[in-house]
Design an enzyme around this catalytic site. Structure first.
Site, PDB file in Angstrom:
ATOM      1  N   GLY A  23       0.819  -1.217   0.000  1.00  0.00           N
ATOM      2  CA  GLY A  23       0.000   0.000   0.000  1.00  0.00           C
ATOM      3  C   GLY A  23       0.849   1.261   0.000  1.00  0.00           C
ATOM      4  O   GLY A  23       0.520   2.246   0.652  1.00  0.00           O
TER       5      GLY A  23
ATOM      6  N   THR B 177       3.102   4.068  -2.717  1.00  0.00           N
ATOM      7  CA  THR B 177       2.734   4.786  -3.941  1.00  0.00           C
ATOM      8  C   THR B 177       2.450   3.804  -5.070  1.00  0.00           C
ATOM      9  O   THR B 177       1.496   3.963  -5.833  1.00  0.00           O
ATOM     10  CB  THR B 177       3.872   5.748  -4.363  1.00  0.00           C
ATOM     11  OG1 THR B 177       4.265   6.500  -3.214  1.00  0.00           O
ATOM     12  CG2 THR B 177       3.455   6.694  -5.450  1.00  0.00           C
TER      13      THR B 177
ATOM     14  N   LYS C 110       6.340  22.020 -10.802  1.00  0.00           N
ATOM     15  CA  LYS C 110       7.742  21.774 -11.186  1.00  0.00           C
ATOM     16  C   LYS C 110       7.891  22.004 -12.681  1.00  0.00           C
ATOM     17  O   LYS C 110       7.151  21.414 -13.475  1.00  0.00           O
ATOM     18  CB  LYS C 110       8.107  20.329 -10.808  1.00  0.00           C
ATOM     19  CG  LYS C 110       9.482  19.898 -11.292  1.00  0.00           C
ATOM     20  CD  LYS C 110       9.820  18.481 -10.841  1.00  0.00           C
ATOM     21  CE  LYS C 110      11.091  17.991 -11.497  1.00  0.00           C
ATOM     22  NZ  LYS C 110      11.361  16.572 -11.232  1.00  0.00           N
TER      23      LYS C 110
HETATM   24  C1  LIG Z   1      15.972   7.887  -1.781  1.00  0.00           C
HETATM   25  C2  LIG Z   1      14.814   7.772  -2.714  1.00  0.00           C
HETATM   26  C3  LIG Z   1      14.275   8.918  -3.285  1.00  0.00           C
HETATM   27  C4  LIG Z   1      13.215   8.813  -4.204  1.00  0.00           C
HETATM   28  N1  LIG Z   1      12.743   9.933  -4.842  1.00  0.00           N
HETATM   29  C5  LIG Z   1      11.832   9.798  -5.829  1.00  0.00           C
HETATM   30  C6  LIG Z   1      11.360  10.915  -6.556  1.00  0.00           C
HETATM   31  O1  LIG Z   1      11.723  12.054  -6.287  1.00  0.00           O
HETATM   32  N2  LIG Z   1      10.461  10.699  -7.553  1.00  0.00           N
HETATM   33  C7  LIG Z   1      10.013   9.451  -7.859  1.00  0.00           C
HETATM   34  O2  LIG Z   1       9.245   9.306  -8.820  1.00  0.00           O
HETATM   35  N3  LIG Z   1      10.391   8.390  -7.144  1.00  0.00           N
HETATM   36  C8  LIG Z   1      11.289   8.527  -6.151  1.00  0.00           C
HETATM   37  N4  LIG Z   1      11.670   7.431  -5.435  1.00  0.00           N
HETATM   38  C9  LIG Z   1      11.021   6.157  -5.657  1.00  0.00           C
HETATM   39  C10 LIG Z   1       9.690   6.116  -4.926  1.00  0.00           C
HETATM   40  O3  LIG Z   1       9.875   6.390  -3.552  1.00  0.00           O
HETATM   41  C11 LIG Z   1       9.086   4.736  -5.070  1.00  0.00           C
HETATM   42  O4  LIG Z   1       9.126   4.344  -6.398  1.00  0.00           O
HETATM   43  C12 LIG Z   1       7.652   4.764  -4.672  1.00  0.00           C
HETATM   44  O5  LIG Z   1       7.503   5.316  -3.415  1.00  0.00           O
HETATM   45  C13 LIG Z   1       7.067   3.391  -4.706  1.00  0.00           C
HETATM   46  O6  LIG Z   1       7.424   2.645  -3.594  1.00  0.00           O
HETATM   47  P1  LIG Z   1       6.688   1.268  -3.403  1.00  0.00           P
HETATM   48  O7  LIG Z   1       5.233   1.518  -3.257  1.00  0.00           O
HETATM   49  O8  LIG Z   1       7.154   0.346  -4.456  1.00  0.00           O
HETATM   50  O9  LIG Z   1       7.288   0.701  -2.029  1.00  0.00           O
HETATM   51  P2  LIG Z   1       7.003   1.104  -0.509  1.00  0.00           P
HETATM   52  O10 LIG Z   1       6.671   2.520  -0.326  1.00  0.00           O
HETATM   53  O11 LIG Z   1       8.165   0.548   0.253  1.00  0.00           O
HETATM   54  O12 LIG Z   1       5.693   0.262  -0.116  1.00  0.00           O
HETATM   55  C14 LIG Z   1       5.733  -1.131   0.133  1.00  0.00           C
HETATM   56  C15 LIG Z   1       4.394  -1.579   0.656  1.00  0.00           C
HETATM   57  O13 LIG Z   1       4.407  -3.005   0.732  1.00  0.00           O
HETATM   58  C16 LIG Z   1       3.855  -3.403   1.946  1.00  0.00           C
HETATM   59  N5  LIG Z   1       4.375  -4.734   2.291  1.00  0.00           N
HETATM   60  C17 LIG Z   1       5.650  -5.163   2.334  1.00  0.00           C
HETATM   61  N6  LIG Z   1       5.705  -6.448   2.717  1.00  0.00           N
HETATM   62  C18 LIG Z   1       4.424  -6.855   2.916  1.00  0.00           C
HETATM   63  C19 LIG Z   1       3.827  -8.056   3.343  1.00  0.00           C
HETATM   64  N7  LIG Z   1       4.541  -9.147   3.666  1.00  0.00           N
HETATM   65  N8  LIG Z   1       2.475  -8.122   3.445  1.00  0.00           N
HETATM   66  C20 LIG Z   1       1.708  -7.040   3.127  1.00  0.00           C
HETATM   67  N9  LIG Z   1       2.232  -5.870   2.717  1.00  0.00           N
HETATM   68  C21 LIG Z   1       3.574  -5.785   2.628  1.00  0.00           C
HETATM   69  C22 LIG Z   1       4.259  -2.318   2.936  1.00  0.00           C
HETATM   70  O14 LIG Z   1       3.429  -2.309   4.075  1.00  0.00           O
HETATM   71  C23 LIG Z   1       4.058  -1.080   2.060  1.00  0.00           C
HETATM   72  O15 LIG Z   1       2.704  -0.690   2.117  1.00  0.00           O
HETATM   73  C24 LIG Z   1      12.689   7.538  -4.501  1.00  0.00           C
HETATM   74  C25 LIG Z   1      13.193   6.400  -3.861  1.00  0.00           C
HETATM   75  C26 LIG Z   1      14.248   6.502  -2.985  1.00  0.00           C
HETATM   76  C27 LIG Z   1      14.802   5.254  -2.363  1.00  0.00           C
END
Ligand SMILES: Cc1cc2nc3c(=O)[nH]c(=O)nc-3n(C[C@H](O)[C@H](O)[C@H](O)COP(=O)(O)OP(=O)(O)OC[C@H]3O[C@@H](n4cnc5c(N)ncnc54)[C@H](O)[C@@H]3O)c2cc1C
Length: 500
Positions: A15, A17, A81
């Site tokens: 859950g 982005t 932006k």
């Molecule tokens: C330093 C940094 C800076 C960034 N800056 C930018 C930017 O400026 N612009 C941009 O476009 N992107 C940026 N990004 C990338 C961006 O943050 C991510 O692409 C975006 O937030 C997506 O993250 P995610 O949802 O994949 O993972 P996460 O936000 O880590 O979410 C993971 C989810 O999975 C769930 N989960 C995990 N394991 C389980 C389980 N066993 N059971 C149930 N649920 C589980 C967690 O609860 C969580 O809800 C950046 C990334 C980093 C590391």
């Protein structure tokens, strides 16, 4: 032809982005078909909490989801932006801009860049991005959304948003729940595969098992389904892009409010500055071989005034999953790969992956050719973005630290070598239709890093040079005058917020 069964049950794990953008796009695009979408979000694992700068395709996504811009800006503390200001990348004391939108217009049917090159050789007066409408506005901290009914010379500026990642996840959660997406707040403890190795069922800590027909892995760096269950490996690109850690911190809001992201190169990496309405996002991205966590925190503390949170360290591995779609599982977001946030491309890749998936929507019999073509296209996207990011480093003239000296001998991808070699002849670039970054983006960064071709395209000599010179001068003056008449960025946001 016999109709095969459609997939009806989609299960998204995660859950953040990625999870909520995936659910929103799927719910919107499958509207009118028979389906269920379930999001499972762990109460124990927080989201990564960064990811606050975007590129203009975000505005297209809001339109696709029918989300009113004003609503979104109010709910997420967003600012506008117009591009990125890169400071100290070529050499300490220099800066350049990477604009959204165009730089100049074709003259006599030839690329503007070529005419500008000739101008540079003969009595140069203007930098390349002086001809960008977005940068004319950005330099003066101005902003407006072009009105197609009243075109001006600033109309070709395009824009994206900076926003609060936590508030975006909340906004999209509400959006999805209103579209009948089901939310289960529980932790997935086990993934059950069928005899063909596809995902069949998820076991949760507190709730009944969840069956599904298609699974979307949005578990971030945990890569719970695509890696832990399906064992799809990871292509590591750290030998091309060695930064592997970031320390993030928030600070008080900026005044005046810049309509651009800033990326400032430092001794062992670079620092981002993302202005929001109520605060500023900052982070230092560094290579742990050259810089300890304490050193990184010190750099932030030295350069970021008025911090309002504690510094937080985040680790990452640059690269991508060998297959982003495998069997009945699609990896979206950090589970699929990561490229450092220098050009704010991760959220774009989330959207792109989901839009490509909807265009390749499988039936219950998931066909290999469909999956292979999908993976090929996403591979190309990743590689194009990787090459563009490497370009920001590989031509640096900095030699003030081991980190920067490393770039003099670091291997660069073959695809980038070929592109640079062609460019260095007569400034030509080839574009593929799937490339995210247009030639104008490449020109801006190449010029910003001091990379020029040996010659301009000889066809340019057909144009009358004194007329072109005159037109260039007029164009820069007119852009700057019109930009100065535009509202300040902060004032423009205020006007949107108080509009009916
Ligand atoms: C330093 C940094 C800076 C960034 N800056 C930018 C930017 O400026 N612009 C941009 O476009 N992107 C940026 N990004 C990338 C961006 O943050 C991510 O692409 C975006 O937030 C997506 O993250 P995610 O949802 O994949 O993972 P996460 O936000 O880590 O979410 C993971 C989810 O999975 C769930 N989960 C995990 N394991 C389980 C389980 N066993 N059971 C149930 N649920 C589980 C967690 O609860 C969580 O809800 C950046 C990334 C980093 C590391």
């Amino acid at each position: 032809m016999q109709k095969e069964g459609n997939i009806k049950d989609y299960v998204i794990v995660g859950g953040g982005t990625a999870g909520w953008i995936s659910a929103a796009i799927l719910a919107r695009m499958l509207q009118g078909t028979q389906h269920t979408i379930t999001v499972i979000e762990s109460p124990n694992i927080p989201t990564i909490g960064v990811g606050e700068a975007t590129i203009p395709s975000l505005i297209d996504m809001l339109e696709l989801l029918k989300i009113p811009l004003k609503d979104f800006i109010l709910a997420t503390n967003a600012t506008f932006k117009l591009g990125i200001k890169f400071v100290d990348w070529k050499e300490i004391g220099t800066h350049y801009w990477h604009q959204f939108g165009n730089i100049g217009n074709k003259i006599d049917a030839q690329p503007f860049y070529q005419h500008w090159l000739k101008h540079q050789i003969n009595n140069p007066q203007f930098e390349l991005t002086d001809f960008s409408p977005a940068i004319a506005l950005a330099k003066q901290n101005k902003f407006f959304i072009p009105d197609p009914k009243h075109p001006t010379n600033l109309s070709q500026s395009t824009y994206a948003l900076h926003f609060d990642a936590g508030l975006v996840a909340k906004y999209l959660t509400d959006y999805c729940l209103s579209k009948n997406v089901k939310l289960i707040r529980d932790h997935v403890k086990e993934t059950i595969l069928d005899e063909e190795g596809s995902i069949q069922r998820l076991h949760l800590v507190d709730n009944d098992p969840v069956n599904g027909e298609f699974f979307i892995d949005c578990t971030g760096q945990h890569a719970l389904l695509i890696n832990k269950a399906l064992r799809v490996g990871y292509e590591n690109w750290q030998h091309y892009l060695p930064v592997n850690k970031a320390v993030a911190v928030q600070s008080e809001m900026l005044s005046p409010l810049p309509p651009y992201t800033e990326s400032i190169a430092h001794e062992h990496g670079w620092r981002w500055r993302i202005p929001l309405q109520n605060r500023t996002g900052n982070g230092y991205v560094y290579a742990s071989d050259y810089c300890s966590d304490d050193q990184a925190i010190n750099i932030l503390e030295k350069h970021v005034p008025n911090m309002i949170t504690e510094p937080r360290i985040i680790e990452f591995t640059t690269g991508k999953r060998n297959k982003i779609w495998h069997k009945n599982c699609l990896a979206v977001g950090l589970s699929s790969g990561f490229l450092e946030p220098l050009e704010s491309t991760s959220i774009y890749l989330i959207m792109r992956t989901m839009l490509n998936f909807v265009q390749s929507l499988p039936t219950k019999t998931i066909d290999e050719p469909t999956v292979n073509e999908f993976n090929r296209l996403i591979d190309n996207e990743y590689k194009d973005i990787r090459d563009f990011i490497v370009l920001h480093y590989c031509e640096t003239k900095r030699t003030d630290s081991e980190f920067w000296r490393m770039w003099q001998h670091l291997a660069i991808p073959e695809s980038l070598q070929t592109k640079l070699a062609l460019f260095k002849c007569q400034g030509r670039l080839y574009e593929n239709h799937y490339d995210l970054f247009s030639s104008e983006s490449w020109y801006a960064v190449l010029e910003g890093m001091g990379v020029r071709p040996r010659n301009y395209d000889p066809i340019i000599d057909k144009s009358q040079f004194d007329k072109v010179q005159h037109a260039l001068k007029e164009s820069v003056n007119a852009l700057n005058v019109n930009a100065s008449k535009t509202l300040d960025h902060a004032e423009y946001i205020q006007r949107i917020k108080s509009s009916g």
